[in-house]
Design a protein around this motif. Structure first.
Motif, PDB file in Angstrom:
ATOM      1  N   VAL A   1       0.850  -1.188   0.000  1.00 53.38           N
ATOM      2  CA  VAL A   1       0.000   0.000   0.000  1.00 53.38           C
ATOM      3  C   VAL A   1       0.890   1.244   0.000  1.00 53.38           C
ATOM      4  CG1 VAL A   1      -1.847  -1.200   1.183  1.00 53.38           C
ATOM      5  CG2 VAL A   1      -0.121   0.010   2.529  1.00 53.38           C
TER       6      VAL A   1
ATOM      7  N   LEU B   1      -4.791   2.199   0.828  1.00 50.64           N
ATOM      8  CA  LEU B   1      -4.920   1.393  -0.395  1.00 50.64           C
ATOM      9  C   LEU B   1      -4.953   2.323  -1.613  1.00 50.64           C
ATOM     10  CD1 LEU B   1      -7.615  -1.053   0.953  1.00 50.64           C
ATOM     11  CD2 LEU B   1      -5.337  -1.733   0.183  1.00 50.64           C
TER      12      LEU B   1
ATOM     13  N   VAL C   1     -11.875  -0.633  -0.529  1.00 50.43           N
ATOM     14  CA  VAL C   1     -11.910  -0.180  -1.923  1.00 50.43           C
ATOM     15  C   VAL C   1     -13.349  -0.170  -2.421  1.00 50.43           C
ATOM     16  CG1 VAL C   1     -11.144  -0.657  -4.272  1.00 50.43           C
ATOM     17  CG2 VAL C   1      -9.574  -1.004  -2.356  1.00 50.43           C
TER      18      VAL C   1
END
Length: 526
Positions: free
Chosen positions: A47, A79, A124
Protein backbone atom coordinates in the motif's frame (compact mmCIF):
# COMPACT_ATOMS: atom_id res chain seq x y z
CA UNK A 1 16.26 -2.81 -25.33
CA UNK A 2 12.65 -3.78 -24.88
CA UNK A 3 10.25 -4.37 -22.03
CA UNK A 4 7.33 -6.80 -22.32
CA UNK A 5 4.59 -6.50 -19.69
CA UNK A 6 2.08 -9.21 -18.77
CA UNK A 7 -0.55 -7.44 -16.68
CA UNK A 8 -2.74 -9.39 -14.25
CA UNK A 9 -1.17 -12.70 -15.30
CA UNK A 10 -2.82 -15.42 -13.25
CA UNK A 11 -1.37 -18.87 -14.00
CA UNK A 12 2.36 -19.11 -14.81
CA UNK A 13 1.75 -22.22 -16.94
CA UNK A 14 -0.58 -20.22 -19.20
CA UNK A 15 1.78 -17.27 -19.61
CA UNK A 16 5.35 -18.58 -19.63
CA UNK A 17 4.92 -20.07 -23.12
CA UNK A 18 4.85 -16.50 -24.47
CA UNK A 19 8.14 -15.43 -22.88
CA UNK A 20 10.92 -14.67 -25.37
CA UNK A 21 13.83 -17.04 -24.78
CA UNK A 22 16.58 -14.50 -25.35
CA UNK A 23 17.49 -10.96 -26.25
CA UNK A 24 18.50 -7.84 -24.36
CA UNK A 25 15.07 -6.92 -23.02
CA UNK A 26 13.14 -7.41 -19.79
CA UNK A 27 9.86 -9.08 -18.83
CA UNK A 28 7.57 -7.64 -16.15
CA UNK A 29 4.66 -9.64 -14.74
CA UNK A 30 1.96 -8.21 -12.48
CA UNK A 31 -0.09 -10.77 -10.61
CA UNK A 32 -1.82 -11.58 -7.34
CA UNK A 33 -0.77 -15.24 -7.66
CA UNK A 34 2.11 -16.04 -5.30
CA UNK A 35 3.16 -18.95 -7.54
CA UNK A 36 5.10 -16.43 -9.63
CA UNK A 37 7.66 -16.20 -6.82
CA UNK A 38 8.99 -19.60 -7.97
CA UNK A 39 9.38 -18.36 -11.55
CA UNK A 40 11.00 -14.93 -11.28
CA UNK A 41 12.41 -12.36 -8.90
CA UNK A 42 9.41 -10.97 -7.03
CA UNK A 43 8.72 -7.51 -5.68
CA UNK A 44 5.79 -7.09 -3.31
CA UNK A 45 3.78 -3.98 -4.20
CA UNK A 46 2.51 -2.69 -0.89
CA UNK A 47 0.00 0.00 0.00
CA UNK A 48 1.00 3.67 -0.14
CA UNK A 49 3.22 5.18 2.48
CA UNK A 50 1.05 7.55 4.52
CA UNK A 51 2.81 10.60 3.06
CA UNK A 52 2.07 9.34 -0.47
CA UNK A 53 -1.62 9.00 0.40
CA UNK A 54 -1.71 12.52 1.80
CA UNK A 55 0.07 13.94 -1.24
CA UNK A 56 -2.37 12.32 -3.68
CA UNK A 57 -5.43 13.43 -1.71
CA UNK A 58 -4.17 17.03 -1.50
CA UNK A 59 -2.97 17.16 -5.10
CA UNK A 60 -6.56 16.52 -6.25
CA UNK A 61 -8.00 18.72 -3.50
CA UNK A 62 -5.59 21.46 -2.31
CA UNK A 63 -8.25 22.77 0.11
CA UNK A 64 -7.97 19.56 2.17
CA UNK A 65 -6.04 20.10 5.40
CA UNK A 66 -3.12 17.79 6.11
CA UNK A 67 -4.76 16.44 9.26
CA UNK A 68 -7.99 15.69 7.38
CA UNK A 69 -6.01 13.99 4.59
CA UNK A 70 -4.26 11.90 7.23
CA UNK A 71 -7.60 10.81 8.71
CA UNK A 72 -8.95 9.89 5.28
CA UNK A 73 -5.81 7.92 4.43
CA UNK A 74 -6.05 6.01 7.72
CA UNK A 75 -9.72 5.19 7.12
CA UNK A 76 -8.90 3.96 3.61
CA UNK A 77 -5.99 1.84 4.77
CA UNK A 78 -3.60 3.65 2.39
CA UNK A 79 -4.92 1.39 -0.39
CA UNK A 80 -3.97 3.10 -3.69
CA UNK A 81 -7.27 2.33 -5.47
CA UNK A 82 -9.28 3.60 -2.51
CA UNK A 83 -7.13 6.73 -2.09
CA UNK A 84 -7.43 7.57 -5.79
CA UNK A 85 -11.20 7.06 -5.71
CA UNK A 86 -11.62 9.25 -2.64
CA UNK A 87 -9.42 11.95 -4.18
CA UNK A 88 -11.55 11.96 -7.34
CA UNK A 89 -14.78 12.17 -5.32
CA UNK A 90 -13.54 15.10 -3.26
CA UNK A 91 -12.23 16.88 -6.37
CA UNK A 92 -15.73 16.61 -7.83
CA UNK A 93 -17.78 17.46 -4.73
CA UNK A 94 -15.43 19.36 -2.31
CA UNK A 95 -17.11 17.35 0.46
CA UNK A 96 -15.70 17.93 3.97
CA UNK A 97 -13.61 15.09 5.38
CA UNK A 98 -16.03 14.30 8.23
CA UNK A 99 -18.98 13.97 5.84
CA UNK A 100 -16.98 11.73 3.51
CA UNK A 101 -15.94 9.49 6.42
CA UNK A 102 -19.59 9.08 7.38
CA UNK A 103 -20.49 8.20 3.79
CA UNK A 104 -17.59 5.77 3.61
CA UNK A 105 -18.70 3.95 6.74
CA UNK A 106 -22.29 3.74 5.47
CA UNK A 107 -21.11 2.43 2.09
CA UNK A 108 -19.27 -0.66 3.29
CA UNK A 109 -20.59 -3.59 1.26
CA UNK A 110 -21.91 -6.80 2.73
CA UNK A 111 -19.51 -9.33 1.24
CA UNK A 112 -20.40 -12.88 2.24
CA UNK A 113 -18.56 -14.69 -0.54
CA UNK A 114 -14.93 -15.26 0.51
CA UNK A 115 -13.79 -15.42 -3.11
CA UNK A 116 -15.30 -11.98 -3.71
CA UNK A 117 -13.55 -10.59 -0.65
CA UNK A 118 -10.26 -11.88 -1.97
CA UNK A 119 -10.87 -10.08 -5.27
CA UNK A 120 -11.18 -6.61 -3.77
CA UNK A 121 -10.67 -5.18 -0.26
CA UNK A 122 -13.79 -3.99 1.53
CA UNK A 123 -12.43 -0.45 1.84
CA UNK A 124 -11.91 -0.18 -1.92
CA UNK A 125 -15.48 -1.30 -2.53
CA UNK A 126 -16.70 1.20 0.06
CA UNK A 127 -14.85 4.06 -1.65
CA UNK A 128 -16.36 3.11 -5.00
CA UNK A 129 -19.80 2.75 -3.42
CA UNK A 130 -19.75 6.37 -2.32
CA UNK A 131 -19.63 7.41 -5.99
CA UNK A 132 -21.95 4.63 -7.18
CA UNK A 133 -24.62 5.52 -4.63
CA UNK A 134 -24.43 9.16 -5.68
CA UNK A 135 -24.90 8.12 -9.34
CA UNK A 136 -27.86 5.99 -8.35
CA UNK A 137 -29.57 9.08 -6.95
CA UNK A 138 -28.34 11.78 -9.33
CA UNK A 139 -27.70 10.13 -12.72
CA UNK A 140 -29.28 6.69 -13.01
CA UNK A 141 -28.52 6.38 -16.73
CA UNK A 142 -24.78 6.85 -16.06
CA UNK A 143 -24.96 4.13 -13.41
CA UNK A 144 -26.79 1.84 -15.83
CA UNK A 145 -24.06 2.49 -18.39
CA UNK A 146 -21.46 1.37 -15.86
CA UNK A 147 -23.53 -1.65 -14.92
CA UNK A 148 -24.00 -2.87 -18.47
CA UNK A 149 -20.29 -2.36 -19.18
CA UNK A 150 -19.46 -4.38 -16.07
CA UNK A 151 -20.27 -7.48 -18.13
CA UNK A 152 -17.67 -6.56 -20.76
CA UNK A 153 -13.99 -7.43 -20.55
CA UNK A 154 -11.68 -4.98 -18.74
CA UNK A 155 -10.53 -3.81 -22.18
CA UNK A 156 -11.11 -0.44 -23.87
CA UNK A 157 -14.77 0.14 -24.74
CA UNK A 158 -15.14 2.44 -27.73
CA UNK A 159 -17.87 5.07 -27.62
CA UNK A 160 -18.98 3.91 -31.06
CA UNK A 161 -19.70 0.49 -29.55
CA UNK A 162 -22.20 2.15 -27.22
CA UNK A 163 -23.80 4.52 -29.69
CA UNK A 164 -24.06 2.40 -32.85
CA UNK A 165 -27.00 0.08 -32.00
CA UNK A 166 -29.56 2.89 -31.68
CA UNK A 167 -32.37 0.87 -33.22
CA UNK A 168 -32.10 -1.95 -30.68
CA UNK A 169 -33.67 -2.10 -27.24
CA UNK A 170 -30.83 -2.35 -24.73
CA UNK A 171 -32.45 -1.43 -21.39
CA UNK A 172 -35.26 1.06 -20.57
CA UNK A 173 -32.87 3.26 -18.55
CA UNK A 174 -30.17 3.11 -21.23
CA UNK A 175 -32.04 3.41 -24.53
CA UNK A 176 -32.43 7.24 -24.36
CA UNK A 177 -28.74 7.54 -23.48
CA UNK A 178 -27.26 5.51 -26.36
CA UNK A 179 -29.51 7.31 -28.83
CA UNK A 180 -28.35 10.77 -27.74
CA UNK A 181 -24.62 11.48 -28.33
CA UNK A 182 -24.67 14.56 -26.08
CA UNK A 183 -26.16 12.66 -23.14
CA UNK A 184 -23.81 9.71 -23.74
CA UNK A 185 -20.74 11.96 -23.71
CA UNK A 186 -21.97 13.72 -20.58
CA UNK A 187 -22.47 10.40 -18.77
CA UNK A 188 -19.01 9.18 -19.77
CA UNK A 189 -17.44 12.44 -18.58
CA UNK A 190 -19.20 12.09 -15.22
CA UNK A 191 -17.95 8.53 -14.89
CA UNK A 192 -14.43 9.67 -15.74
CA UNK A 193 -14.44 12.57 -13.25
CA UNK A 194 -15.45 10.14 -10.50
CA UNK A 195 -12.57 7.82 -11.48
CA UNK A 196 -14.97 4.94 -12.08
CA UNK A 197 -13.41 4.49 -15.51
CA UNK A 198 -10.36 5.80 -17.34
CA UNK A 199 -11.12 7.94 -20.38
CA UNK A 200 -8.81 7.77 -23.39
CA UNK A 201 -9.61 10.67 -25.70
CA UNK A 202 -6.96 9.56 -28.20
CA UNK A 203 -8.87 6.33 -28.96
CA UNK A 204 -12.30 7.75 -28.04
CA UNK A 205 -12.80 4.95 -25.54
CA UNK A 206 -12.98 4.29 -21.81
CA UNK A 207 -11.81 1.40 -19.68
CA UNK A 208 -13.15 0.06 -16.38
CA UNK A 209 -11.05 -1.55 -13.70
CA UNK A 210 -11.94 -5.23 -13.37
CA UNK A 211 -12.58 -4.74 -9.65
CA UNK A 212 -15.08 -1.95 -10.33
CA UNK A 213 -16.85 -4.38 -12.62
CA UNK A 214 -16.82 -7.02 -9.92
CA UNK A 215 -18.27 -4.63 -7.32
CA UNK A 216 -21.04 -3.57 -9.71
CA UNK A 217 -22.06 -7.12 -10.61
CA UNK A 218 -21.92 -8.25 -6.99
CA UNK A 219 -24.34 -5.51 -5.94
CA UNK A 220 -27.03 -6.21 -8.56
CA UNK A 221 -30.08 -8.23 -7.68
CA UNK A 222 -30.68 -11.27 -9.94
CA UNK A 223 -33.30 -9.53 -12.09
CA UNK A 224 -31.07 -6.51 -12.79
CA UNK A 225 -28.10 -8.78 -13.40
CA UNK A 226 -29.98 -10.78 -16.05
CA UNK A 227 -31.45 -7.67 -17.70
CA UNK A 228 -28.15 -5.79 -17.88
CA UNK A 229 -26.16 -8.80 -19.03
CA UNK A 230 -28.70 -9.16 -21.83
CA UNK A 231 -28.32 -5.45 -22.54
CA UNK A 232 -24.57 -6.00 -22.91
CA UNK A 233 -25.27 -8.80 -25.39
CA UNK A 234 -27.58 -6.57 -27.42
CA UNK A 235 -25.00 -3.75 -27.48
CA UNK A 236 -22.46 -6.19 -28.89
CA UNK A 237 -24.92 -7.61 -31.42
CA UNK A 238 -25.71 -4.10 -32.61
CA UNK A 239 -22.04 -3.72 -33.53
CA UNK A 240 -21.80 -6.88 -35.63
CA UNK A 241 -20.82 -5.85 -39.20
CA UNK A 242 -22.30 -9.19 -40.38
CA UNK A 243 -19.35 -9.59 -42.76
CA UNK A 244 -16.81 -11.88 -41.07
CA UNK A 245 -15.18 -12.80 -44.39
CA UNK A 246 -14.26 -9.19 -45.17
CA UNK A 247 -10.84 -8.23 -43.78
CA UNK A 248 -11.91 -4.58 -43.62
CA UNK A 249 -14.25 -5.51 -40.75
CA UNK A 250 -11.79 -7.66 -38.80
CA UNK A 251 -10.70 -4.81 -36.49
CA UNK A 252 -14.31 -4.49 -35.30
CA UNK A 253 -14.59 -8.24 -34.69
CA UNK A 254 -11.27 -8.12 -32.83
CA UNK A 255 -12.68 -5.35 -30.62
CA UNK A 256 -15.85 -7.34 -29.93
CA UNK A 257 -14.16 -10.66 -29.17
CA UNK A 258 -12.98 -10.14 -25.55
CA UNK A 259 -16.35 -8.61 -24.63
CA UNK A 260 -18.24 -11.52 -26.24
CA UNK A 261 -16.20 -13.97 -24.17
CA UNK A 262 -16.43 -11.99 -20.91
CA UNK A 263 -20.18 -11.44 -21.18
CA UNK A 264 -20.95 -15.09 -21.99
CA UNK A 265 -22.81 -14.04 -25.13
CA UNK A 266 -22.97 -17.65 -26.33
CA UNK A 267 -25.49 -18.28 -23.54
CA UNK A 268 -27.97 -15.76 -24.97
CA UNK A 269 -31.03 -16.99 -26.86
CA UNK A 270 -31.62 -13.82 -28.89
CA UNK A 271 -31.39 -14.39 -32.68
CA UNK A 272 -29.21 -11.33 -33.32
CA UNK A 273 -26.80 -12.30 -30.55
CA UNK A 274 -26.56 -15.85 -31.89
CA UNK A 275 -25.84 -14.49 -35.37
CA UNK A 276 -23.05 -12.37 -33.88
CA UNK A 277 -21.50 -15.33 -32.04
CA UNK A 278 -21.43 -17.40 -35.25
CA UNK A 279 -19.98 -14.47 -37.19
CA UNK A 280 -17.30 -14.02 -34.52
CA UNK A 281 -16.35 -17.69 -34.84
CA UNK A 282 -16.15 -17.28 -38.62
CA UNK A 283 -13.96 -14.20 -38.24
CA UNK A 284 -11.61 -16.08 -35.89
CA UNK A 285 -11.29 -18.82 -38.50
CA UNK A 286 -10.70 -16.38 -41.36
CA UNK A 287 -8.17 -14.47 -39.28
CA UNK A 288 -6.37 -17.71 -38.46
CA UNK A 289 -7.09 -18.31 -34.77
CA UNK A 290 -8.59 -21.74 -35.39
CA UNK A 291 -8.42 -23.02 -31.83
CA UNK A 292 -10.29 -19.98 -30.49
CA UNK A 293 -12.84 -20.38 -33.29
CA UNK A 294 -13.34 -24.03 -32.34
CA UNK A 295 -13.64 -23.27 -28.63
CA UNK A 296 -16.19 -20.47 -29.11
CA UNK A 297 -18.22 -22.67 -31.47
CA UNK A 298 -18.13 -25.54 -28.99
CA UNK A 299 -19.34 -23.38 -26.11
CA UNK A 300 -22.15 -21.94 -28.23
CA UNK A 301 -23.30 -25.31 -29.58
CA UNK A 302 -23.25 -26.81 -26.07
CA UNK A 303 -25.34 -23.92 -24.71
CA UNK A 304 -27.82 -23.92 -27.58
CA UNK A 305 -28.46 -27.68 -27.36
CA UNK A 306 -28.53 -27.88 -23.57
CA UNK A 307 -32.29 -28.50 -23.54
CA UNK A 308 -31.80 -31.77 -25.42
CA UNK A 309 -32.82 -30.29 -28.77
CA UNK A 310 -30.45 -29.46 -31.57
CA UNK A 311 -32.82 -29.51 -34.53
CA UNK A 312 -33.61 -25.78 -34.48
CA UNK A 313 -32.01 -23.66 -37.22
CA UNK A 314 -29.53 -21.85 -34.93
CA UNK A 315 -28.25 -25.06 -33.35
CA UNK A 316 -27.90 -26.75 -36.73
CA UNK A 317 -26.00 -23.79 -38.21
CA UNK A 318 -23.60 -23.86 -35.29
CA UNK A 319 -23.32 -27.66 -35.48
CA UNK A 320 -22.27 -27.36 -39.13
CA UNK A 321 -19.67 -24.76 -38.24
CA UNK A 322 -18.42 -26.72 -35.23
CA UNK A 323 -17.94 -29.78 -37.43
CA UNK A 324 -15.87 -27.67 -39.81
CA UNK A 325 -13.81 -26.27 -36.91
CA UNK A 326 -13.08 -29.77 -35.59
CA UNK A 327 -11.95 -30.64 -39.10
CA UNK A 328 -9.76 -27.55 -39.40
CA UNK A 329 -7.87 -28.24 -36.15
CA UNK A 330 -7.41 -31.89 -37.10
CA UNK A 331 -9.90 -33.58 -34.77
CA UNK A 332 -11.33 -35.67 -37.59
CA UNK A 333 -13.18 -38.16 -35.41
CA UNK A 334 -15.13 -35.38 -33.67
CA UNK A 335 -15.81 -33.75 -37.04
CA UNK A 336 -17.14 -36.96 -38.57
CA UNK A 337 -19.41 -37.62 -35.58
CA UNK A 338 -21.07 -34.21 -35.47
CA UNK A 339 -21.23 -33.90 -39.28
CA UNK A 340 -23.06 -37.22 -39.64
CA UNK A 341 -25.59 -36.22 -36.98
CA UNK A 342 -26.05 -32.76 -38.51
CA UNK A 343 -26.70 -34.23 -41.95
CA UNK A 344 -29.29 -36.60 -40.49
CA UNK A 345 -31.12 -33.72 -38.76
CA UNK A 346 -31.04 -31.53 -41.88
CA UNK A 347 -32.48 -34.33 -43.99
CA UNK A 348 -35.26 -34.81 -41.46
CA UNK A 349 -36.13 -31.11 -41.22
CA UNK A 350 -35.32 -29.66 -44.66
CA UNK A 351 -34.95 -32.49 -47.16
CA UNK A 352 -32.06 -33.16 -49.55
CA UNK A 353 -32.12 -30.13 -51.86
CA UNK A 354 -31.67 -27.23 -49.45
CA UNK A 355 -28.35 -25.40 -49.19
CA UNK A 356 -27.85 -26.37 -45.54
CA UNK A 357 -28.29 -30.08 -46.33
CA UNK A 358 -25.94 -29.89 -49.29
CA UNK A 359 -23.34 -28.17 -47.12
CA UNK A 360 -23.67 -31.02 -44.60
CA UNK A 361 -23.20 -33.60 -47.38
CA UNK A 362 -20.06 -31.74 -48.45
CA UNK A 363 -18.76 -31.87 -44.88
CA UNK A 364 -19.31 -35.62 -44.77
CA UNK A 365 -17.48 -35.88 -48.12
CA UNK A 366 -14.48 -34.15 -46.52
CA UNK A 367 -14.63 -36.64 -43.65
CA UNK A 368 -14.41 -39.46 -46.22
CA UNK A 369 -11.43 -37.76 -47.89
CA UNK A 370 -9.33 -37.62 -44.73
CA UNK A 371 -10.30 -41.22 -43.94
CA UNK A 372 -8.85 -42.29 -47.30
CA UNK A 373 -12.21 -43.12 -48.90
CA UNK A 374 -11.59 -41.04 -52.03
CA UNK A 375 -14.30 -42.79 -54.04
CA UNK A 376 -16.90 -42.10 -51.35
CA UNK A 377 -15.77 -38.50 -51.13
CA UNK A 378 -15.96 -38.05 -54.91
CA UNK A 379 -19.47 -39.50 -55.04
CA UNK A 380 -20.75 -37.09 -52.38
CA UNK A 381 -18.91 -34.10 -53.84
CA UNK A 382 -20.57 -34.77 -57.20
CA UNK A 383 -23.99 -34.86 -55.54
CA UNK A 384 -23.43 -31.52 -53.86
CA UNK A 385 -22.12 -29.84 -57.01
CA UNK A 386 -24.86 -31.18 -59.31
CA UNK A 387 -27.63 -30.16 -56.89
CA UNK A 388 -26.07 -26.74 -56.36
CA UNK A 389 -25.86 -26.08 -60.12
CA UNK A 390 -29.42 -27.16 -60.62
CA UNK A 391 -30.90 -25.29 -57.66
CA UNK A 392 -28.75 -22.15 -57.40
CA UNK A 393 -26.93 -21.66 -60.70
CA UNK A 394 -23.27 -21.95 -61.68
CA UNK A 395 -22.22 -18.46 -60.55
CA UNK A 396 -23.51 -18.63 -56.97
CA UNK A 397 -20.77 -18.61 -54.28
CA UNK A 398 -22.15 -21.82 -52.77
CA UNK A 399 -21.90 -23.57 -56.13
CA UNK A 400 -18.38 -22.29 -56.67
CA UNK A 401 -17.27 -23.61 -53.28
CA UNK A 402 -18.88 -26.94 -54.16
CA UNK A 403 -16.94 -26.91 -57.44
CA UNK A 404 -13.69 -26.24 -55.61
CA UNK A 405 -14.33 -29.15 -53.23
CA UNK A 406 -15.29 -31.44 -56.12
CA UNK A 407 -11.96 -30.63 -57.79
CA UNK A 408 -10.17 -31.63 -54.57
CA UNK A 409 -11.96 -35.00 -54.60
CA UNK A 410 -11.17 -35.44 -58.31
CA UNK A 411 -7.50 -34.70 -57.73
CA UNK A 412 -7.28 -37.18 -54.84
CA UNK A 413 -8.92 -39.77 -57.11
CA UNK A 414 -6.28 -39.24 -59.80
CA UNK A 415 -8.59 -37.32 -62.20
CA UNK A 416 -6.07 -34.51 -62.70
CA UNK A 417 -7.26 -33.36 -66.14
CA UNK A 418 -10.89 -33.08 -65.02
CA UNK A 419 -9.83 -31.35 -61.82
CA UNK A 420 -7.80 -28.78 -63.78
CA UNK A 421 -10.66 -28.06 -66.16
CA UNK A 422 -13.12 -27.56 -63.28
CA UNK A 423 -10.66 -25.48 -61.23
CA UNK A 424 -10.00 -23.14 -64.14
CA UNK A 425 -13.73 -22.61 -64.73
CA UNK A 426 -14.28 -22.02 -61.01
CA UNK A 427 -11.39 -19.58 -60.76
CA UNK A 428 -12.68 -17.45 -63.65
CA UNK A 429 -16.08 -17.18 -62.01
CA UNK A 430 -14.58 -16.40 -58.59
CA UNK A 431 -12.48 -13.61 -60.09
CA UNK A 432 -15.58 -12.11 -61.71
CA UNK A 433 -17.37 -12.10 -58.34
CA UNK A 434 -14.60 -11.38 -55.82
CA UNK A 435 -11.50 -10.37 -57.76
CA UNK A 436 -8.09 -12.03 -57.65
CA UNK A 437 -7.27 -11.10 -54.03
CA UNK A 438 -10.13 -12.91 -52.30
CA UNK A 439 -9.14 -15.96 -50.18
CA UNK A 440 -11.50 -18.22 -52.19
CA UNK A 441 -9.91 -17.09 -55.45
CA UNK A 442 -6.42 -17.69 -54.08
CA UNK A 443 -7.39 -21.13 -52.76
CA UNK A 444 -8.73 -22.24 -56.14
CA UNK A 445 -5.72 -20.78 -57.96
CA UNK A 446 -3.58 -22.91 -55.66
CA UNK A 447 -5.70 -25.89 -56.70
CA UNK A 448 -4.99 -25.13 -60.36
CA UNK A 449 -1.28 -25.19 -59.61
CA UNK A 450 -1.63 -28.54 -57.84
CA UNK A 451 -3.43 -29.92 -60.89
CA UNK A 452 -0.65 -28.69 -63.18
CA UNK A 453 2.02 -30.18 -60.95
CA UNK A 454 0.29 -33.57 -61.02
CA UNK A 455 0.08 -33.32 -64.82
CA UNK A 456 3.84 -32.67 -64.97
CA UNK A 457 3.81 -28.95 -65.77
CA UNK A 458 6.26 -28.12 -62.97
CA UNK A 459 7.56 -24.83 -64.33
CA UNK A 460 4.15 -23.18 -64.76
CA UNK A 461 2.91 -24.56 -61.43
CA UNK A 462 5.96 -23.16 -59.63
CA UNK A 463 5.82 -19.72 -61.26
CA UNK A 464 2.10 -19.28 -60.62
CA UNK A 465 2.32 -20.49 -57.02
CA UNK A 466 5.00 -17.89 -56.31
CA UNK A 467 2.40 -15.30 -57.33
CA UNK A 468 -0.27 -16.93 -55.15
CA UNK A 469 1.96 -16.80 -52.07
CA UNK A 470 3.02 -13.21 -52.73
CA UNK A 471 -0.63 -12.16 -53.06
CA UNK A 472 -1.68 -14.15 -49.97
CA UNK A 473 1.08 -12.53 -47.92
CA UNK A 474 -0.15 -9.08 -48.98
CA UNK A 475 -3.84 -9.85 -48.42
CA UNK A 476 -3.56 -11.84 -45.17
CA UNK A 477 -1.09 -9.34 -43.71
CA UNK A 478 1.00 -11.57 -41.46
CA UNK A 479 3.37 -14.45 -42.03
CA UNK A 480 1.82 -16.92 -39.57
CA UNK A 481 -1.64 -16.97 -41.13
CA UNK A 482 -2.51 -20.66 -41.68
CA UNK A 483 -3.86 -20.05 -45.20
CA UNK A 484 -0.55 -18.45 -46.15
CA UNK A 485 1.37 -21.29 -44.52
CA UNK A 486 -0.56 -23.90 -46.49
CA UNK A 487 0.00 -22.07 -49.75
CA UNK A 488 3.70 -21.75 -48.85
CA UNK A 489 3.86 -25.47 -48.07
CA UNK A 490 2.55 -26.17 -51.55
CA UNK A 491 5.04 -23.71 -53.02
CA UNK A 492 7.92 -25.58 -51.37
CA UNK A 493 6.92 -28.76 -53.18
CA UNK A 494 6.63 -26.84 -56.47
CA UNK A 495 10.11 -25.41 -55.97
CA UNK A 496 11.41 -28.92 -55.41
CA UNK A 497 9.73 -30.21 -58.58
CA UNK A 498 11.13 -27.25 -60.52
CA UNK A 499 14.66 -28.05 -59.31
CA UNK A 500 15.06 -25.22 -56.77
CA UNK A 501 16.02 -27.52 -53.92
CA UNK A 502 17.74 -25.07 -51.58
CA UNK A 503 14.83 -22.62 -51.81
CA UNK A 504 12.43 -25.51 -51.25
CA UNK A 505 14.05 -26.76 -48.05
CA UNK A 506 14.40 -23.21 -46.73
CA UNK A 507 10.67 -22.56 -47.20
CA UNK A 508 9.64 -26.00 -45.91
CA UNK A 509 11.69 -25.47 -42.75
CA UNK A 510 10.14 -22.06 -42.16
CA UNK A 511 6.59 -23.38 -42.64
CA UNK A 512 7.26 -26.33 -40.34
CA UNK A 513 8.60 -24.03 -37.64
CA UNK A 514 5.60 -21.73 -37.88
CA UNK A 515 3.05 -24.57 -37.84
CA UNK A 516 4.78 -26.18 -34.87
CA UNK A 517 4.86 -22.87 -32.99
CA UNK A 518 1.22 -22.08 -33.77
CA UNK A 519 -0.45 -25.51 -33.40
CA UNK A 520 2.06 -27.88 -31.84
CA UNK A 521 3.57 -31.09 -33.14
CA UNK A 522 0.33 -33.10 -33.24
CA UNK A 523 -1.59 -30.97 -35.74
CA UNK A 524 -2.07 -32.57 -39.19
CA UNK A 525 -0.47 -29.64 -41.01
CA UNK A 526 2.62 -29.92 -38.80
Amino acid sequence: NWVLIFDNAEDPDDVEQFFPKGGPGSIVVTSRNNAWRDVASSLQVDVFERQESIELLRRRGPDLAVDDADRLAAALGDLPLAIEQAAAWRAETRMPADEYLELLDASRPALDDESVQQDYPELVAAAWNVSLNWLREQDLSALRLLQVCAFFAPEPIGKVLLSKPRALRIHPDLDPLVRNPVRLNRAIRTIGRLSLARIDHRTNSFQMHRLVQRVLIDQMDPADRDALRHGAHMLLAGNDPDQPDDADHWPRYAELYPHIVASGAEQCGNDLVRDMVLNEAKYLWRWGDHLAARDLSQRAWTAWTADGGGADPDSLRMASWLGFMHFVVGDYAAAASINARTLELYRQTLGDDQEETLYAIGAVAADHRVAGDFAGALERSLVVYDHAKQNFGEDEPFTLRAAHNLAVSMRLSGLFGRALQLDEQTYQRLVQIYGTDHPDSLSTFGGINLDRRELGDYIAAHANQENVVATARRVLKYDDHPDLLRQSHMLASFRRKAGHHHDAVHLSSDVLRRFRTRYGGGHPDT
